[in-house]
Write an enzyme that holds these catalytic residues in place. Structure first.
Site, PDB file in Angstrom:
ATOM      1  N   ASP A   1      -2.205  -1.259  -3.995  1.00  0.00           N
ATOM      2  CA  ASP A   1      -2.531   0.116  -4.354  1.00  0.00           C
ATOM      3  C   ASP A   1      -1.219   0.889  -4.443  1.00  0.00           C
ATOM      4  OD1 ASP A   1      -3.298   2.738  -4.505  1.00  0.00           O
ATOM      5  OD2 ASP A   1      -4.563   2.720  -2.719  1.00  0.00           O
TER       6      ASP A   1
ATOM      7  N   TYR B   1       0.876  -1.173   0.000  1.00  0.00           N
ATOM      8  CA  TYR B   1       0.000   0.000   0.000  1.00  0.00           C
ATOM      9  C   TYR B   1       0.911   1.220   0.000  1.00  0.00           C
ATOM     10  CZ  TYR B   1      -3.476   3.399   1.644  1.00  0.00           C
ATOM     11  OH  TYR B   1      -4.290   4.501   1.769  1.00  0.00           O
TER      12      TYR B   1
END
Length: 264
Positions: free
Chosen positions: A157, A107
């Site tokens: 992400d 992330y």
């Protein structure tokens, strides 16, 4: 193997929106989560046949990654071994070693409005690229066991739309967080280091394929989105990629899951 990655933007919230049904329907060998926003013990969400591995942020209700795995890994790393980074203590990496590959769930930090966090983001991107190349070479950071060289599968992400095709409104977003020249250049460096963007490799000209939509302005209804969630693989695994998909039919978060089918 079938692999899934999903920024759930709060696992406790998405658990009330059909997460278990989605999880079981996708039936992944490895299911990676980002932005779990959990501390240890805050949720009891396990599935038969899976073991879960968690990287928690020090700050409550913030960041965090997790991987549900059908097969037990050889070892698990909960960071890059770079405690001086701006993003240290945010639970942004969960890496599992298997006999034939590393699976890295990430992330990536957001550069923030006005690119206020850009310097830290640049440092993070360099460190993460070095971390993944190190895993390829059999070099694990402090705290990890010795490993042999093997290819890397990374997902998550990445908080950047790489090219204009990867977001609905490139001109108006040029220079904003997630589409700054600096962030895009760092993503290019990651690919140039020997990693393949699986979705774009299989779908070079497909437009309108996005994985994140703002909650504002009915962005998902109009598909005014960004592709910032990726599966990347080492060049050695490129020939084994069978399918890469963006599951924009699945709701519950401002992101949708992305999937990869791969022969290892």
């Amino acid at each position: 193997m079938k692999l899934v990655s999903w920024n759930v933007n709060g696992l406790r919230a998405v658990a009330k929106k059909g997460f278990s049904e989605v999880f079981e329907d996708l039936d992944a060998d490895l299911f990676a989560l980002q932005e779990t926003k959990l501390q240890e013990g805050q949720i009891d969400l396990e599935f038969p046949g899976y073991t879960s591995y968690w990287s928690y942020a020090d700050r409550k209700g913030y960041s965090g990654t997790a991987v549900y795995a059908k097969k037990e890994p050889l070892q698990v790393l909960h960071g890059m071994g770079k405690p001086g980074l701006d993003a240290s203590g945010e639970g942004r990496v969960c890496a599992l070693e298997y006999p034939g590959f590393w699976f890295v769930d990430v992330y990536t930090p957001n550069a923030k409005n006005g690119l206020a966090r850009l310097d830290g983001r640049m440092e993070w991107d360099d460190a993460f690229r070095g971390f993944c190349k190190g895993l390829e070479a059999g070099v694990t950071p402090e705290g990890g066991s010795a490993a042999t060289p093997k290819p890397v599968i990374m997902c998550g992400d990445f908080n950047v739309a790489h090219n204009e095709i990867d977001l609905k409104n490139p001109q108006s977003n040029r220079g904003n967080a997630g589409f700054s020249d600096e962030e895009r250049a760092k993503f290019t460096q990651l690919l140039d280091a020997g990693f393949v963007d699986t979705f774009r490799d299989l779908n070079p000209g497909v437009e309108g394929a996005y994985s994140w939509w703002s909650y504002r302005f009915h962005a998902r209804d109009t598909n005014a989105g960004w592709r910032i969630d990726y599966f990347l693989v080492s060049e050695a695994l490129r020939g084994g990629v069978r399918r890469a998909s963006i599951r924009n039919d699945i709701f519950g978060s401002d992101h949708c899951p992305v999937t990869l089918e791969l022969d290892v």
